[in-house]
Design an enzyme around this catalytic site. Structure first.
Site, PDB file in Angstrom:
ATOM      1  N   GLY A  83     -16.644  37.820 -61.948  1.00 32.56           N
ATOM      2  CA  GLY A  83     -15.683  37.185 -61.860  1.00 32.56           C
ATOM      3  C   GLY A  83     -14.542  37.635 -61.255  1.00 32.56           C
ATOM      4  O   GLY A  83     -13.456  37.197 -61.136  1.00 32.56           O
ATOM      5  N   HIS A  84     -14.767  38.611 -60.222  1.00 35.83           N
ATOM      6  CA  HIS A  84     -13.908  38.995 -59.354  1.00 35.83           C
ATOM      7  C   HIS A  84     -14.076  39.138 -58.009  1.00 35.83           C
ATOM      8  O   HIS A  84     -14.496  40.151 -57.387  1.00 35.83           O
ATOM      9  CB  HIS A  84     -13.496  40.600 -59.744  1.00 35.83           C
ATOM     10  CG  HIS A  84     -11.798  41.202 -59.019  1.00 35.83           C
ATOM     11  ND1 HIS A  84     -11.836  41.808 -58.005  1.00 35.83           N
ATOM     12  CD2 HIS A  84     -10.905  40.719 -59.833  1.00 35.83           C
ATOM     13  CE1 HIS A  84     -10.607  42.063 -57.706  1.00 35.83           C
ATOM     14  NE2 HIS A  84     -10.076  41.447 -58.769  1.00 35.83           N
ATOM     15  N   PHE A  85     -14.264  38.220 -57.287  1.00 38.60           N
ATOM     16  CA  PHE A  85     -13.969  36.485 -57.414  1.00 38.60           C
ATOM     17  C   PHE A  85     -15.433  36.095 -56.977  1.00 38.60           C
ATOM     18  O   PHE A  85     -15.924  36.575 -56.120  1.00 38.60           O
ATOM     19  CB  PHE A  85     -12.877  36.201 -56.627  1.00 38.60           C
ATOM     20  CG  PHE A  85     -11.723  37.026 -56.919  1.00 38.60           C
ATOM     21  CD1 PHE A  85     -10.918  36.571 -58.104  1.00 38.60           C
ATOM     22  CD2 PHE A  85     -10.991  37.871 -56.201  1.00 38.60           C
ATOM     23  CE1 PHE A  85      -9.649  37.249 -58.389  1.00 38.60           C
ATOM     24  CE2 PHE A  85      -9.901  38.586 -56.276  1.00 38.60           C
ATOM     25  CZ  PHE A  85      -8.985  38.130 -57.429  1.00 38.60           C
ATOM     26  N   ILE A 103     -14.436  41.058 -54.432  1.00 37.48           N
ATOM     27  CA  ILE A 103     -13.908  42.335 -53.920  1.00 37.48           C
ATOM     28  C   ILE A 103     -13.865  43.069 -55.194  1.00 37.48           C
ATOM     29  O   ILE A 103     -13.484  42.806 -56.102  1.00 37.48           O
ATOM     30  CB  ILE A 103     -12.461  41.703 -53.747  1.00 37.48           C
ATOM     31  CG1 ILE A 103     -12.447  40.603 -52.654  1.00 37.48           C
ATOM     32  CG2 ILE A 103     -11.555  42.801 -53.572  1.00 37.48           C
ATOM     33  CD1 ILE A 103     -10.969  39.993 -52.302  1.00 37.48           C
TER      34      ILE A 103
END
Length: 157
Positions: free
Chosen positions: A57-59, A64
């Protein structure tokens, strides 16, 4: 035997880290520690891989490593060297207390090898403050000062 005659711990592999840190997957954020100078300084190593859960989810299109996890990796490195050097047989736990002057200079992405340089700058009783710098390929990616407290199992906080 005096401390001068004892073998100094210069590195800690994953088994040594698992023996002193309570963290486990997915929150154990260091793979190895090298260049240990007592409880004063050391270099933590984190091999960043796409398989880590935070990248979902990041990203999704541009993975990252979250800055807060870089700071946590710094704190784990500092905590580990404190615990590895303890002279007492009682188990200790490191409690992360403060983050000061945190700066993030460039993204850390899968495939990077994060080097975490920690140096003790102050100690009072069981509280230590560390200056921390994270680098990838010789380039500073983050820095912060962190403070932590060591507590042992039979002490009250």
């Amino acid at each position: 035997m005096s401390d001068d005659n004892q073998t100094k711990l210069e590195a800690a592999d994953i088994q040594a880290l698992l023996a002193v840190l309570p963290h486990r997957y997915p929150f154990l954020l260091i793979d190895r520690i090298v260049d240990i100078d007592g409880d004063v300084s050391a270099t933590g190593i984190k091999n960043v891989t796409i398989n880590e859960p935070h990248f979902t989810g990041h990203f999704p299109e541009n993975p990252i490593m979250p800055g807060v996890l870089i700071v946590e990796a710094m704190a784990q490195t500092a905590g580990a060297i404190s615990l590895l050097q303890r002279k007492t047989g009682r188990p200790g736990v490191v409690y992360f207390m403060t983050i000061d002057s945190a700066k993030f200079r460039r993204p850390v992405v899968p495939g990077d090898r994060l080097l975490l340089y920690v140096k003790k700058i102050k100690q009072r009783a069981n509280i230590s403050k560390y200056e921390c710098v994270a680098e990838v390929d010789g380039v500073k990616v983050a820095e912060a000062e962190v403070a932590a407290m060591i507590s042992v199992a039979d002490e009250n906080l």
